[in-house]
Design a protein around this motif. Structure first.
Motif, PDB file in Angstrom:
ATOM      1  N   LEU A  37       0.826  -1.207   0.000  1.00 15.77           N
ATOM      2  CA  LEU A  37       0.000   0.000   0.000  1.00 15.77           C
ATOM      3  C   LEU A  37       0.862   1.260   0.000  1.00 15.77           C
ATOM      4  N   TYR A  38       1.954   1.252   0.759  1.00 14.33           N
ATOM      5  CA  TYR A  38       2.849   2.403   0.799  1.00 14.33           C
ATOM      6  C   TYR A  38       3.477   2.655  -0.575  1.00 14.33           C
ATOM      7  N   VAL A  39       3.937   1.594  -1.233  1.00 10.56           N
ATOM      8  CA  VAL A  39       4.555   1.752  -2.556  1.00 10.56           C
ATOM      9  C   VAL A  39       3.523   2.268  -3.558  1.00 10.56           C
ATOM     10  N   LEU A  40       2.307   1.737  -3.518  1.00 14.17           N
ATOM     11  CA  LEU A  40       1.270   2.200  -4.444  1.00 14.17           C
ATOM     12  C   LEU A  40       0.948   3.673  -4.225  1.00 14.17           C
ATOM     13  N   LEU A  41       0.868   4.096  -2.966  1.00 10.21           N
ATOM     14  CA  LEU A  41       0.603   5.506  -2.687  1.00 10.21           C
ATOM     15  C   LEU A  41       1.773   6.388  -3.119  1.00 10.21           C
ATOM     16  N   ALA A  42       2.998   5.928  -2.907  1.00  8.63           N
ATOM     17  CA  ALA A  42       4.167   6.715  -3.304  1.00  8.63           C
ATOM     18  C   ALA A  42       4.237   6.869  -4.816  1.00  8.63           C
ATOM     19  N   LEU A  43       3.808   5.861  -5.555  1.00 11.15           N
ATOM     20  CA  LEU A  43       3.821   5.946  -7.013  1.00 11.15           C
ATOM     21  C   LEU A  43       2.605   6.689  -7.564  1.00 11.15           C
ATOM     22  N   ARG A  44       1.525   6.690  -6.822  1.00 11.26           N
ATOM     23  CA  ARG A  44       0.283   7.317  -7.294  1.00 11.26           C
ATOM     24  C   ARG A  44       0.321   8.844  -7.163  1.00 11.26           C
ATOM     25  N   PHE A  45       0.806   9.334  -6.023  1.00 17.39           N
ATOM     26  CA  PHE A  45       0.802  10.767  -5.762  1.00 17.39           C
ATOM     27  C   PHE A  45       2.199  11.332  -5.961  1.00 17.39           C
ATOM     28  N   ASN A  46       2.267  12.459  -6.700  1.00 16.61           N
ATOM     29  CA  ASN A  46       3.573  13.046  -6.942  1.00 16.61           C
ATOM     30  C   ASN A  46       3.811  14.229  -6.014  1.00 16.61           C
ATOM     31  N   TYR A  47       5.067  14.418  -5.677  1.00 18.73           N
ATOM     32  CA  TYR A  47       5.479  15.517  -4.817  1.00 18.73           C
ATOM     33  C   TYR A  47       5.526  16.810  -5.616  1.00 18.73           C
ATOM     34  N   SER A  48       6.053  16.738  -6.821  1.00 15.48           N
ATOM     35  CA  SER A  48       6.099  17.910  -7.686  1.00 15.48           C
ATOM     36  C   SER A  48       6.102  17.447  -9.134  1.00 15.48           C
ATOM     37  N   GLU A  49       5.887  18.394 -10.037  1.00 15.70           N
ATOM     38  CA  GLU A  49       5.976  18.107 -11.455  1.00 15.70           C
ATOM     39  C   GLU A  49       6.475  19.355 -12.166  1.00 15.70           C
ATOM     40  N   GLY A  50       7.054  19.147 -13.333  1.00 20.64           N
ATOM     41  CA  GLY A  50       7.594  20.280 -14.062  1.00 20.64           C
ATOM     42  C   GLY A  50       8.180  19.847 -15.384  1.00 20.64           C
ATOM     43  N   GLU A  51       8.923  20.777 -15.996  1.00 23.18           N
ATOM     44  CA  GLU A  51       9.557  20.504 -17.277  1.00 23.18           C
ATOM     45  C   GLU A  51      11.000  20.970 -17.229  1.00 23.18           C
ATOM     46  N   ARG A  52      11.842  20.259 -17.930  1.00 23.47           N
ATOM     47  CA  ARG A  52      13.245  20.642 -18.087  1.00 23.47           C
ATOM     48  C   ARG A  52      13.611  20.459 -19.540  1.00 23.47           C
ATOM     49  N   ALA A  53      14.471  21.353 -20.019  1.00 24.99           N
ATOM     50  CA  ALA A  53      14.882  21.301 -21.419  1.00 24.99           C
ATOM     51  C   ALA A  53      16.395  21.191 -21.491  1.00 24.99           C
ATOM     52  N   GLY A  54      16.849  20.486 -22.498  1.00 26.51           N
ATOM     53  CA  GLY A  54      18.273  20.312 -22.702  1.00 26.51           C
ATOM     54  C   GLY A  54      18.518  19.225 -23.730  1.00 26.51           C
ATOM     55  N   TYR A  55      19.684  18.609 -23.628  1.00 30.86           N
ATOM     56  CA  TYR A  55      20.088  17.555 -24.559  1.00 30.86           C
ATOM     57  C   TYR A  55      20.241  16.246 -23.796  1.00 30.86           C
ATOM     58  N   VAL A  56      19.550  15.212 -24.243  1.00 31.10           N
ATOM     59  CA  VAL A  56      19.701  13.900 -23.611  1.00 31.10           C
ATOM     60  C   VAL A  56      21.063  13.368 -24.035  1.00 31.10           C
ATOM     61  N   GLN A  57      21.943  13.193 -23.060  1.00 34.66           N
ATOM     62  CA  GLN A  57      23.291  12.737 -23.395  1.00 34.66           C
ATOM     63  C   GLN A  57      23.497  11.268 -23.062  1.00 34.66           C
ATOM     64  N   LYS A  58      22.614  10.701 -22.276  1.00 38.06           N
ATOM     65  CA  LYS A  58      22.750   9.293 -21.921  1.00 38.06           C
ATOM     66  C   LYS A  58      21.359   8.741 -21.665  1.00 38.06           C
ATOM     67  N   PHE A  59      21.070   7.576 -22.243  1.00 32.66           N
ATOM     68  CA  PHE A  59      19.777   6.943 -22.030  1.00 32.66           C
ATOM     69  C   PHE A  59      19.950   5.451 -22.220  1.00 32.66           C
ATOM     70  N   SER A  60      19.653   4.669 -21.197  1.00 29.91           N
ATOM     71  CA  SER A  60      19.877   3.219 -21.287  1.00 29.91           C
ATOM     72  C   SER A  60      18.819   2.455 -20.510  1.00 29.91           C
ATOM     73  N   HIS A  61      18.642   1.220 -20.928  1.00 30.13           N
ATOM     74  CA  HIS A  61      17.724   0.282 -20.284  1.00 30.13           C
ATOM     75  C   HIS A  61      18.581  -0.638 -19.435  1.00 30.13           C
ATOM     76  N   LYS A  62      18.501  -0.504 -18.105  1.00 30.35           N
ATOM     77  CA  LYS A  62      19.445  -1.254 -17.287  1.00 30.35           C
ATOM     78  C   LYS A  62      18.798  -1.808 -16.031  1.00 30.35           C
ATOM     79  N   GLY A  63      19.507  -2.743 -15.409  1.00 28.46           N
ATOM     80  CA  GLY A  63      19.061  -3.370 -14.171  1.00 28.46           C
ATOM     81  C   GLY A  63      19.231  -4.870 -14.242  1.00 28.46           C
ATOM     82  N   TRP A  64      19.459  -5.495 -13.081  1.00 26.55           N
ATOM     83  CA  TRP A  64      19.613  -6.948 -13.036  1.00 26.55           C
ATOM     84  C   TRP A  64      18.267  -7.639 -13.101  1.00 26.55           C
ATOM     85  N   LEU A  65      17.394  -7.347 -12.156  1.00 30.69           N
ATOM     86  CA  LEU A  65      16.070  -7.975 -12.136  1.00 30.69           C
ATOM     87  C   LEU A  65      15.005  -7.060 -12.715  1.00 30.69           C
ATOM     88  N   CYS A  66      15.005  -5.835 -12.256  1.00 30.59           N
ATOM     89  CA  CYS A  66      14.011  -4.858 -12.685  1.00 30.59           C
ATOM     90  C   CYS A  66      14.653  -3.930 -13.703  1.00 30.59           C
TER      91      CYS A  66
END
Length: 137
Positions: A37-66
């Protein structure tokens, strides 16, 4: 003459012992339910939101299990200045495809900040990108 029949000596009813294993199992199930329940609530409600602009310099799909999408956005405020790095995570594969398409170009990322997520299985950062759109030509 026959002796009167005595009623049998009353024995106390057998005491029901509480099973320590059952109590421990119920306690563990309760803790697991509270954690979920705690994890679901933490993922459901956000603390803040916004936008940032720039250049994506690194982007990867990583992790052992997840497996999670993790990236870095270089935000340049002034020409010749050191860029500020914004680290982010992406949970949606469609958004990850948008970010991948914008590599090498200026991009605007819309993000939500979720504080208190207890595991890195959902993302290594607390900033989750929900949309990406290119800026300029």
């Amino acid at each position: 003459m026959a002796e009167p029949v005595k009623p049998p000596a009353s024995t106390p009813p057998p005491r029901r012992r509480r099973r320590p294993g059952l109590i421990l199992l119920l306690l563990l199930i309760g803790v697991a339910v509270l954690f979920v329940l705690y994890v679901l609530l933490a993922l459901r409600f956000n603390y803040s939101e916004g936008e940032r602009a720039g250049y994506v310099q690194k982007f990867s799909h990583k992790g052992w299990l997840c497996k999670t999408w993790e990236g870095e956005l270089a935000m340049v405020n002034l020409p010749g200045a050191m860029p500020e790095i914004f680290r982010f995570s992406v949970r949606d594969d469609a958004v990850a495809a948008q970010v991948n398409e914008s590599l090498g170009r200026r991009v605007r990322l819309h993000y939500e900040q979720h504080k208190g997520i207890p595991t890195s299985c959902f993302g290594e950062t607390e900033y989750f990108v929900t949309a990406a759109e290119p800026v300029g030509p």
